[in-house]
Design a protein around this motif. Sequence first.
Motif, PDB file in Angstrom:
ATOM      1  N   ARG A 126      91.159 -50.528 -35.471  1.00 33.12           N
ATOM      2  CA  ARG A 126      91.544 -50.386 -34.059  1.00 33.12           C
ATOM      3  C   ARG A 126      91.873 -51.733 -33.417  1.00 33.12           C
ATOM      4  O   ARG A 126      92.820 -51.852 -32.631  1.00 33.12           O
ATOM      5  CB  ARG A 126      90.419 -49.734 -33.248  1.00 33.12           C
ATOM      6  N   MET A 127      91.082 -52.757 -33.759  1.00 33.19           N
ATOM      7  CA  MET A 127      91.197 -54.049 -33.089  1.00 33.19           C
ATOM      8  C   MET A 127      92.214 -54.975 -33.746  1.00 33.19           C
ATOM      9  O   MET A 127      92.547 -56.016 -33.194  1.00 33.19           O
ATOM     10  CB  MET A 127      89.833 -54.751 -33.051  1.00 33.19           C
ATOM     11  N   SER A 128      92.718 -54.607 -34.918  1.00 36.75           N
ATOM     12  CA  SER A 128      93.620 -55.504 -35.639  1.00 36.75           C
ATOM     13  C   SER A 128      95.069 -55.239 -35.261  1.00 36.75           C
ATOM     14  O   SER A 128      95.433 -54.152 -34.792  1.00 36.75           O
ATOM     15  CB  SER A 128      93.440 -55.338 -37.151  1.00 36.75           C
ATOM     16  N   SER A 129      95.894 -56.234 -35.508  1.00 37.54           N
ATOM     17  CA  SER A 129      97.330 -56.103 -35.259  1.00 37.54           C
ATOM     18  C   SER A 129      97.966 -55.293 -36.381  1.00 37.54           C
ATOM     19  O   SER A 129      97.352 -55.083 -37.426  1.00 37.54           O
ATOM     20  CB  SER A 129      97.972 -57.495 -35.205  1.00 37.54           C
ATOM     21  N   PRO A 130      99.202 -54.817 -36.195  1.00 39.41           N
ATOM     22  CA  PRO A 130      99.861 -54.031 -37.248  1.00 39.41           C
ATOM     23  C   PRO A 130      99.950 -54.758 -38.587  1.00 39.41           C
ATOM     24  O   PRO A 130     100.017 -54.114 -39.636  1.00 39.41           O
ATOM     25  CB  PRO A 130     101.250 -53.766 -36.665  1.00 39.41           C
ATOM     26  N   GLU A 131      99.961 -56.095 -38.569  1.00 43.87           N
ATOM     27  CA  GLU A 131     100.057 -56.864 -39.804  1.00 43.87           C
ATOM     28  C   GLU A 131      98.704 -57.356 -40.297  1.00 43.87           C
ATOM     29  O   GLU A 131      98.607 -57.915 -41.393  1.00 43.87           O
ATOM     30  CB  GLU A 131     100.975 -58.075 -39.604  1.00 43.87           C
ATOM     31  N   GLY A 132      97.646 -57.155 -39.505  1.00 47.47           N
ATOM     32  CA  GLY A 132      96.331 -57.651 -39.884  1.00 47.47           C
ATOM     33  C   GLY A 132      95.508 -56.613 -40.633  1.00 47.47           C
ATOM     34  O   GLY A 132      95.674 -55.411 -40.435  1.00 47.47           O
ATOM     35  N   ASN A 133      94.581 -57.085 -41.504  1.00 45.01           N
ATOM     36  CA  ASN A 133      93.694 -56.205 -42.271  1.00 45.01           C
ATOM     37  C   ASN A 133      94.456 -55.039 -42.909  1.00 45.01           C
ATOM     38  O   ASN A 133      94.080 -53.867 -42.771  1.00 45.01           O
ATOM     39  CB  ASN A 133      92.585 -55.661 -41.365  1.00 45.01           C
ATOM     40  N   LYS A 134      95.511 -55.376 -43.588  1.00 44.57           N
ATOM     41  CA  LYS A 134      96.410 -54.360 -44.136  1.00 44.57           C
ATOM     42  C   LYS A 134      95.716 -53.444 -45.146  1.00 44.57           C
ATOM     43  O   LYS A 134      96.004 -52.242 -45.216  1.00 44.57           O
ATOM     44  CB  LYS A 134      97.615 -55.041 -44.793  1.00 44.57           C
ATOM     45  N   THR A 135      94.767 -53.993 -45.917  1.00 40.05           N
ATOM     46  CA  THR A 135      94.089 -53.192 -46.937  1.00 40.05           C
ATOM     47  C   THR A 135      93.281 -52.069 -46.298  1.00 40.05           C
ATOM     48  O   THR A 135      93.364 -50.908 -46.719  1.00 40.05           O
ATOM     49  CB  THR A 135      93.158 -54.073 -47.788  1.00 40.05           C
ATOM     50  N   ILE A 136      92.503 -52.422 -45.270  1.00 44.93           N
ATOM     51  CA  ILE A 136      91.705 -51.409 -44.579  1.00 44.93           C
ATOM     52  C   ILE A 136      92.604 -50.394 -43.887  1.00 44.93           C
ATOM     53  O   ILE A 136      92.350 -49.183 -43.934  1.00 44.93           O
ATOM     54  CB  ILE A 136      90.743 -52.073 -43.566  1.00 44.93           C
ATOM     55  N   ARG A 137      93.664 -50.875 -43.279  1.00 43.06           N
ATOM     56  CA  ARG A 137      94.586 -49.970 -42.595  1.00 43.06           C
ATOM     57  C   ARG A 137      95.226 -48.980 -43.578  1.00 43.06           C
ATOM     58  O   ARG A 137      95.304 -47.772 -43.317  1.00 43.06           O
ATOM     59  CB  ARG A 137      95.672 -50.770 -41.872  1.00 43.06           C
ATOM     60  N   ASP A 138      95.657 -49.496 -44.724  1.00 43.61           N
ATOM     61  CA  ASP A 138      96.288 -48.632 -45.727  1.00 43.61           C
ATOM     62  C   ASP A 138      95.300 -47.605 -46.276  1.00 43.61           C
ATOM     63  O   ASP A 138      95.650 -46.434 -46.484  1.00 43.61           O
ATOM     64  CB  ASP A 138      96.854 -49.474 -46.869  1.00 43.61           C
ATOM     65  N   ASP A 139      94.056 -48.053 -46.540  1.00 42.15           N
ATOM     66  CA  ASP A 139      93.049 -47.130 -47.074  1.00 42.15           C
ATOM     67  C   ASP A 139      92.701 -46.035 -46.072  1.00 42.15           C
ATOM     68  O   ASP A 139      92.568 -44.862 -46.437  1.00 42.15           O
ATOM     69  CB  ASP A 139      91.777 -47.896 -47.462  1.00 42.15           C
ATOM     70  N   PHE A 140      92.561 -46.419 -44.801  1.00 45.75           N
ATOM     71  CA  PHE A 140      92.221 -45.424 -43.782  1.00 45.75           C
ATOM     72  C   PHE A 140      93.373 -44.442 -43.584  1.00 45.75           C
ATOM     73  O   PHE A 140      93.173 -43.222 -43.469  1.00 45.75           O
ATOM     74  CB  PHE A 140      91.862 -46.101 -42.453  1.00 45.75           C
ATOM     75  N   ASP A 141      94.589 -44.972 -43.545  1.00 46.59           N
ATOM     76  CA  ASP A 141      95.756 -44.089 -43.393  1.00 46.59           C
ATOM     77  C   ASP A 141      95.867 -43.127 -44.572  1.00 46.59           C
ATOM     78  O   ASP A 141      96.166 -41.939 -44.392  1.00 46.59           O
ATOM     79  CB  ASP A 141      97.034 -44.928 -43.288  1.00 46.59           C
ATOM     80  N   PRO A 163      96.319 -43.631 -34.800  1.00 46.83           N
ATOM     81  CA  PRO A 163      97.393 -43.990 -35.746  1.00 46.83           C
ATOM     82  C   PRO A 163      98.259 -42.778 -36.106  1.00 46.83           C
ATOM     83  O   PRO A 163      97.835 -41.624 -35.957  1.00 46.83           O
ATOM     84  CB  PRO A 163      96.626 -44.490 -36.964  1.00 46.83           C
ATOM     85  N   LEU A 164      99.440 -43.044 -36.593  1.00 46.89           N
ATOM     86  CA  LEU A 164     100.360 -41.970 -36.965  1.00 46.89           C
ATOM     87  C   LEU A 164      99.845 -41.141 -38.137  1.00 46.89           C
ATOM     88  O   LEU A 164     100.272 -40.001 -38.324  1.00 46.89           O
ATOM     89  CB  LEU A 164     101.734 -42.554 -37.322  1.00 46.89           C
ATOM     90  N   SER A 165      98.926 -41.707 -38.930  1.00 48.12           N
ATOM     91  CA  SER A 165      98.390 -40.957 -40.070  1.00 48.12           C
ATOM     92  C   SER A 165      97.546 -39.767 -39.628  1.00 48.12           C
ATOM     93  O   SER A 165      97.201 -38.912 -40.442  1.00 48.12           O
ATOM     94  CB  SER A 165      97.551 -41.876 -40.972  1.00 48.12           C
ATOM     95  N   CYS A 166      97.204 -39.718 -38.326  1.00 46.13           N
ATOM     96  CA  CYS A 166      96.465 -38.567 -37.788  1.00 46.13           C
ATOM     97  C   CYS A 166      97.407 -37.429 -37.383  1.00 46.13           C
ATOM     98  O   CYS A 166      96.945 -36.348 -37.010  1.00 46.13           O
ATOM     99  CB  CYS A 166      95.648 -38.976 -36.563  1.00 46.13           C
ATOM    100  N   CYS A 167      98.698 -37.690 -37.431  1.00 45.01           N
ATOM    101  CA  CYS A 167      99.671 -36.698 -36.960  1.00 45.01           C
ATOM    102  C   CYS A 167      99.614 -35.438 -37.822  1.00 45.01           C
ATOM    103  O   CYS A 167      99.680 -35.509 -39.047  1.00 45.01           O
ATOM    104  CB  CYS A 167     101.079 -37.299 -36.993  1.00 45.01           C
ATOM    105  N   LYS A 168      99.507 -34.311 -37.153  1.00 41.51           N
ATOM    106  CA  LYS A 168      99.356 -33.029 -37.846  1.00 41.51           C
ATOM    107  C   LYS A 168     100.693 -32.423 -38.245  1.00 41.51           C
ATOM    108  O   LYS A 168     100.833 -31.863 -39.326  1.00 41.51           O
ATOM    109  CB  LYS A 168      98.576 -32.070 -36.944  1.00 41.51           C
TER     110      LYS A 168
END
Length: 232
Positions: A126-141, A163-168
Amino acid sequence: MNRSCLNFLKDMVPFLHFVCWLCGGFVLGFGIFQSMNSRFAYLVTTFWPIYPANTLVVTGTIVMCVCYIGVLGGMKESRCMLINFFILLFILMLVELAMACVFLVFSKKIDTYFEKDLMQSLEIYRMSSPEGNKTIRDDFDAAQHLFKCCGVHGVADWKDNIPLSCCKKDPCNVVPFSTWQEGCLVKLKDWFAHNYRSTGSGVVTMFIIQFLCLCFTVPVFCSFTRQGLGYK
């Protein structure tokens, strides 16, 4: 016992050691495959030191090295190499049994740390930028997309940064978009627990194969050594 039967028993020693070596190679290959295709590993940092993929790579490598000594010792009929192989394999089997117990126990204790680790990963996302912590972002998505869930307990965990990965369902490029309401906690917990149980069961299977190998080869080795029929 006739000579052909004796030769058969002697030839079986390096063959069974080779079977153990192949098992180690399979475990190593499977561990590398899991490492290259691992998912969600960085979401639960508490369990990272005994993550199944890492453990399989290390265990498979050690098994292959130890069993190579057994194969070479059986082919050269070297008493010294075979004795070292038996000792190392016995120690390795004890370690594998302990590892299996750890994995099977951890599969039941995942609840203790799992929720806390997931919430920490979500906050980092939540607190990171779109380019930050990419590994965690990719895993969560990937987790949200695969399990059709959103957040840890539910979509409310994301507050105003869903995030868009929550889109139904489409369209997902409009705000607000339709989201999954169920959280990922239970589904990810079950996925990790299944991985730990599977790895523990695999290690137990390898232990059984190695135990059967020892049960056959040690008596043959001792019998041939006492009779002076090889292994010098």
